[in-house]
Write an enzyme that holds these catalytic residues in place. Structure first.
Site, PDB file in Angstrom:
ATOM      1  N   THR A 174       3.943 -35.167  -6.087  1.00 48.56           N
ATOM      2  CA  THR A 174       2.696 -34.970  -5.359  1.00 48.56           C
ATOM      3  C   THR A 174       2.217 -33.549  -5.637  1.00 48.56           C
ATOM      4  O   THR A 174       2.889 -32.596  -5.252  1.00 48.56           O
ATOM      5  CB  THR A 174       2.848 -35.195  -3.847  1.00 48.56           C
ATOM      6  OG1 THR A 174       1.653 -34.755  -3.184  1.00 48.56           O
ATOM      7  CG2 THR A 174       4.049 -34.474  -3.271  1.00 48.56           C
ATOM      8  N   SER A 192       1.737 -39.824  -5.012  1.00 53.53           N
ATOM      9  CA  SER A 192       0.619 -39.877  -4.076  1.00 53.53           C
ATOM     10  C   SER A 192      -0.120 -38.542  -4.044  1.00 53.53           C
ATOM     11  O   SER A 192       0.318 -37.555  -4.635  1.00 53.53           O
ATOM     12  CB  SER A 192       1.109 -40.215  -2.660  1.00 53.53           C
ATOM     13  OG  SER A 192       1.722 -39.088  -2.068  1.00 53.53           O
ATOM     14  N   GLY A 193      -1.228 -38.531  -3.309  1.00 54.95           N
ATOM     15  CA  GLY A 193      -2.010 -37.325  -3.140  1.00 54.95           C
ATOM     16  C   GLY A 193      -1.626 -36.533  -1.906  1.00 54.95           C
ATOM     17  O   GLY A 193      -2.369 -35.625  -1.513  1.00 54.95           O
ATOM     18  N   ASP A 194      -0.483 -36.840  -1.309  1.00 55.02           N
ATOM     19  CA  ASP A 194      -0.017 -36.098  -0.131  1.00 55.02           C
ATOM     20  C   ASP A 194       1.500 -36.231  -0.077  1.00 55.02           C
ATOM     21  O   ASP A 194       2.129 -36.596  -1.075  1.00 55.02           O
ATOM     22  CB  ASP A 194      -0.700 -36.617   1.142  1.00 55.02           C
ATOM     23  CG  ASP A 194      -0.897 -35.535   2.192  1.00 55.02           C
ATOM     24  OD1 ASP A 194       0.113 -35.014   2.686  1.00 55.02           O
ATOM     25  OD2 ASP A 194      -2.054 -35.200   2.500  1.00 55.02           O
ATOM     26  N   ASP A 195       2.118 -35.962   1.087  1.00 48.29           N
ATOM     27  CA  ASP A 195       3.572 -36.006   1.190  1.00 48.29           C
ATOM     28  C   ASP A 195       4.127 -37.363   0.751  1.00 48.29           C
ATOM     29  O   ASP A 195       3.566 -38.413   1.079  1.00 48.29           O
ATOM     30  CB  ASP A 195       4.002 -35.754   2.635  1.00 48.29           C
ATOM     31  CG  ASP A 195       3.638 -34.365   3.128  1.00 48.29           C
ATOM     32  OD1 ASP A 195       3.720 -33.406   2.341  1.00 48.29           O
ATOM     33  OD2 ASP A 195       3.264 -34.244   4.310  1.00 48.29           O
TER      34      ASP A 195
END
Length: 452
Positions: free
Chosen positions: A291, A257-260
């Site tokens: 990530t 993903s683009g975050d946690d």
């Protein structure tokens, strides 16, 4: 006789997914000794009514909008909640839809090859009130867009299948964010609110507009054998974010993903402090992923209701900004306590363990400058990292001490001047840690870390 006349009704019971079940209310420490924590979900009776979305007018051609079909199906099947419950099957196909709500004693079952597609028209994601522990939308003041699949005040909900997919088609939302033309906070792919006894099992989630799976004010939640995928540059597409939840099991999941990958939350500044709904008794086990901008497991930064009694084990993270991160700030208040993190492998990580502060991220100007978070009892052990770009950075907050930070059996392959730890306003103990930690973690008081 009325039931017999319904053409869509099937009375063959649908068995719940096969997961381990715990038959007694064991505390977290007992649950952690088991190979699976999925016993947090306790199956009810077999679903007595089973139907297909096709029988409510659904068309799986990827173009027909099926919002009314899903809403009609859930409304009709919801009538059987106290009569053994119901199950809605989604056959192979591409089922385009706007937002719809689930119901209690209900299973959403995606067959192999089934894909639920989120509409790319923002009007199909209506606005709803902000969460009371946030006081406003997380990204923009005022209301927020509802999640694609939503539920409030439910009991015994299962989302499962033969690894079907739920695809939020989030690019239009990411572009609104990138272009600074977003008017209201983006919707999640799945959000369940004030609900109990939830199982999310054997499903793939794709391209969420915002946080992907967001249980909030929930209890007894299991997320198992789930895959979460979003482009690595997609903004704020967290994988799994329990928020003010009790008794949560996240295990055997793969996340890009683009975050946690996983973020634990409990409300934002004065709103979270006022509501005081903690996140507690959470097990995160056998999670893998990457990530580039955030962490494998993040705690905070919205932690104003408190976060406690967390076990993270068998975590595998690579090509990421951080593997483990505790995020907080002045004004958050709340606490983070009794956090155990063990058996973590990491590769090509910028900062392996990070405590961060000072994001200056507040809901409005009414946050309390004197509300300081309390961090106590962080036990980190059996950590191996290769290709580490920088030693850990542990930054507390002036005026409060991050206490009982305990590290044992930590080996991080970082070389030269990158091997020097950065620590401020922390205290604790370390044993068999390489590279050598900062002075603040060299306490001779062995009782500090009796539980490590």
């Amino acid at each position: 006789m009325t039931l017999i006349g319904l053409s869509w009704l099937q009375t063959t019971p649908a068995r719940p997914p096969s997961v381990a079940v715990v038959t007694s209310d064991r505390p977290l420490v007992e649950e952690a000794k088991q190979s699976s924590c999925s016993g947090f979900y306790r199956p009810g009776s077999q679903r007595r009514v089973v139907s297909s979305i096709r029988e409510f007018g659904g068309v799986g051609d990827g173009e027909t909008l099926n919002t009314l079909a899903f809403r009609r199906a859930v409304e009709e099947l919801g009538r059987f909640g106290d009569k053994g419950g119901s199950q809605l099957n989604v056959p192979p196909g591409r089922w385009l839809t706007g937002s719809f709500n689930l119901t209690s004693n209900f299973t959403l079952f995606l067959e192999e090859g089934a894909v639920i597609l989120g509409s790319q028209n923002p009007e199909d994601w209506p606005l709803i009130e902000p969460l009371p522990s946030y006081g406003r939308g997380r990204e923009r003041p005022g209301g927020r867009h509802i999640s694609l699949i939503h539920g409030d005040g439910l009991n015994d909900v299962v989302i499962t299948g033969h690894n079907g997919s739920i695809d939020g088609q989030g690019r239009i939302w990411w572009e609104l964010w990138w272009n600074k033309t977003l008017n209201h906070t983006r919707g999640h792919l799945l959000e369940l609110v004030n609900s109990h006894n939830i199982l999310i099992f054997n499903i793939t989630f794709l391209n969420s507009p915002f946080w992907t799976i967001h249980p909030v004010y929930c209890s007894n939640v299991v997320v198992k054998n789930v895959t979460v995928l979003a482009p690595l540059n997609s903004p704020n597409t967290d994988g799994i974010d329990p928020d003010s939840c009790l008794n949560v099991c996240i295990e055997d999941c793969y996340i890009e993903s683009g975050d946690d990958l996983v973020a634990l939350k409990s409300g934002w500044d004065q709103h979270g402090i006022r509501m005081h709904r903690p996140s507690s008794n959470i097990i995160i086990r056998r999670v893998s992923g990457t990530t580039p901008t955030c962490s494998g497991v993040g705690i905070g930064s919205e932690m104003s209701g408190g976060i406690s009694n967390v076990l993270v084990e068998d975590l595998n993270v690579w090509n990421s900004s951080a593997a483990l991160r505790i995020k907080t700030d002045r004004g958050r208040g709340g606490y983070i306590t009794n956090i155990t993190i063990t058996n973590v492998t990491m590769k090509m990580i910028k900062i392996p363990i990070r405590f961060s502060r000072g994001s200056d991220d507040h809901p409005d100007d009414n946050w309390d400058r004197k509300a300081l978070p309390r961090i106590n009892g962080i036990f980190i052990s059996n950590i191996v990292g290769v290709g580490i770009m920088k030693a850990p950075v542990l930054e507390g907050i002036e005026g409060t001490i991050f206490d009982r930070i305990c590290l044992k059996n930590v080996s991080l392959d970082c070389q030269g001047n990158r091997a020097e730890w950065q620590c401020e306003f922390v205290a604790g103990k370390s044993d068999n840690v390489f590279p050598s930690p900062c002075d603040q973690l060299r306490s001779n008081v062995s009782s500090l870390c009796l539980n490590s």
